[in-house]
Design a protein around this motif. Structure first.
Motif, PDB file in Angstrom:
ATOM      1  N   CYS A 179     -21.577  10.526  24.940  1.00  0.00           N
ATOM      2  CA  CYS A 179     -20.482   9.724  25.469  1.00  0.00           C
ATOM      3  C   CYS A 179     -20.972   9.011  26.720  1.00  0.00           C
ATOM      4  CB  CYS A 179     -19.302  10.643  25.792  1.00  0.00           C
ATOM      5  SG  CYS A 179     -17.906   9.825  26.582  1.00  0.00           S
ATOM      6  N   ARG A 238     -10.153   9.709  29.287  1.00  0.00           N
ATOM      7  CA  ARG A 238     -10.523  10.553  28.156  1.00  0.00           C
ATOM      8  C   ARG A 238     -10.738   9.727  26.888  1.00  0.00           C
ATOM      9  NH1 ARG A 238      -9.769  16.076  27.411  1.00  0.00           N
ATOM     10  NH2 ARG A 238      -8.736  16.104  29.438  1.00  0.00           N
ATOM     11  N   PHE A 276     -13.443  17.414  16.509  1.00  0.00           N
ATOM     12  CA  PHE A 276     -13.070  16.630  17.686  1.00  0.00           C
ATOM     13  C   PHE A 276     -14.133  16.812  18.765  1.00  0.00           C
ATOM     14  CE2 PHE A 276      -8.712  15.425  16.641  1.00  0.00           C
ATOM     15  CZ  PHE A 276      -8.397  16.321  15.640  1.00  0.00           C
ATOM     16  N   GLN A 306     -18.768  16.152  28.643  1.00  0.00           N
ATOM     17  CA  GLN A 306     -18.473  16.382  27.227  1.00  0.00           C
ATOM     18  C   GLN A 306     -18.123  17.849  27.048  1.00  0.00           C
ATOM     19  OE1 GLN A 306     -21.950  13.307  26.004  1.00  0.00           O
ATOM     20  NE2 GLN A 306     -21.046  14.397  24.295  1.00  0.00           N
ATOM     21  N   SER A 307     -17.146  18.099  26.198  1.00  0.00           N
ATOM     22  CA  SER A 307     -16.537  19.430  26.157  1.00  0.00           C
ATOM     23  C   SER A 307     -17.482  20.512  25.660  1.00  0.00           C
ATOM     24  CB  SER A 307     -15.283  19.402  25.293  1.00  0.00           C
ATOM     25  OG  SER A 307     -15.573  18.833  24.030  1.00  0.00           O
ATOM     26  N   GLU A 314     -14.795  15.767  22.670  1.00  0.00           N
ATOM     27  CA  GLU A 314     -14.032  15.268  23.799  1.00  0.00           C
ATOM     28  C   GLU A 314     -14.942  14.807  24.930  1.00  0.00           C
ATOM     29  OE1 GLU A 314     -10.459  16.412  21.822  1.00  0.00           O
ATOM     30  OE2 GLU A 314     -10.796  15.094  23.536  1.00  0.00           O
ATOM     31  N   CYS A 315     -14.504  13.778  25.620  1.00  0.00           N
ATOM     32  CA  CYS A 315     -15.287  13.228  26.727  1.00  0.00           C
ATOM     33  C   CYS A 315     -14.318  12.813  27.835  1.00  0.00           C
ATOM     34  CB  CYS A 315     -16.085  12.017  26.240  1.00  0.00           C
ATOM     35  SG  CYS A 315     -16.977  11.146  27.545  1.00  0.00           S
ATOM     36  N   SER A 353     -11.980  10.401  22.881  1.00  0.00           N
ATOM     37  CA  SER A 353     -12.299  11.424  21.892  1.00  0.00           C
ATOM     38  C   SER A 353     -12.901  10.796  20.649  1.00  0.00           C
ATOM     39  CB  SER A 353     -11.036  12.191  21.503  1.00  0.00           C
ATOM     40  OG  SER A 353     -10.432  12.763  22.643  1.00  0.00           O
ATOM     41  N   ARG A 358      -8.049   7.011  22.520  1.00  0.00           N
ATOM     42  CA  ARG A 358      -8.074   6.897  23.978  1.00  0.00           C
ATOM     43  C   ARG A 358      -6.633   6.749  24.455  1.00  0.00           C
ATOM     44  NH1 ARG A 358     -11.530   2.864  27.890  1.00  0.00           N
ATOM     45  NH2 ARG A 358     -11.368   4.154  29.769  1.00  0.00           N
TER      46      ARG A 358
END
Lengths: 109, 112
Positions: B91, B73, B20, B6-7, B22-23, B75, B68
């Motif tokens: 995630c 990825r 956002f 995860q970001s 992200e994963c 999101s 997706r």
């Protein structure tokens, strides 16, 4: 509806055996998972039961009775590092999980 | 080893912002999921995806959307962040149905 019940907290002593129970009523059942989650960390997989009976993996075992909507996780030879939250989760299909609220296990010396 | 990344570990956003999360997973898993975890409520499923460009609502999709575009990825988008979306977001991915889910480390989001 979805309902999964497990005790909120349990305590046990190092070296002992503890059983964490989980009862469920869900629309859709495709197996039951147990996860372990240490504080501040991601859940990690412990076991999966889809058929009735006992699955053993080292110090951890998990049991399932589909007719009773019941599962338990058995932890043997408890260690301090086993202090964590234990999550019961029903797979409703496509690996979508409905989780119980988790059981916080505290292991004391 | 499967890795779900995860970001961000921590995020602080203002009410009304678009957020956002992200994963990314590195094991070619078909299924990806977003959960939120709140004290006393456990993990609850927000959205999931079983294929690229496919998405399905989970149990609590209101106020969220997902994207997706690529298999690896997934999101999560908070269209207009609100304080009740302050939570831990997790995630996860799995290879197929009945396979274990692997979780990312989580993003603790605070909306002020």
């Amino acid at each position: 509806g979805q309902n999964i019940d497990q005790p909120t907290e349990m305590t046990a002593t190092e070296g002992a055996i503890v059983q964490i129970n989980c009862t469920y009523q869900t629309s859709g059942f495709n197996g039951l998972f147990w996860y372990q989650q240490h504080a501040g960390e991601a859940p990690t997989f412990l076991s999966y039961n889809v058929l009735d009976g006992l699955e053993e993996k080292g110090r951890f075992s998990s049991f399932l009775s589909r007719s009773k909507g019941y599962s338990y996780l058995l932890l043997k030879e408890l260690q301090m590092k086993d202090s964590a939250s234990y999550l019961c989760a029903v797979n409703r299909g496509y690996s979508t999980l409905t989780f119980g609220k988790g059981t916080m296990l505290l292991v004391s010396p | 080893d499967v890795k779900v990344t995860q970001s961000s570990r921590y995020l602080v956003k203002r009410t009304g912002e678009k957020v956002f999360l992200e994963c990314v997973q590195d094991m070619d898993h078909e299924n990806m999921f977003w959960y939120r975890q709140d004290p006393g409520l456990g993990l609850r499923l927000i959205y999931f995806s079983y294929d690229v460009k496919m998405k399905e609502k989970g149990d609590i999709p209101e106020g969220y959307s997902v994207s997706r575009e690529k298999k690896e990825r997934f999101s999560l988008i908070l269209e207009s962040a609100s304080t009740n979306q302050t939570s831990m977001y997790l995630c996860a991915s799995s290879l197929e149905d009945r396979a274990e889910a692997f979780f990312g480390q989580g993003t603790r989001l605070t909306v002020v």
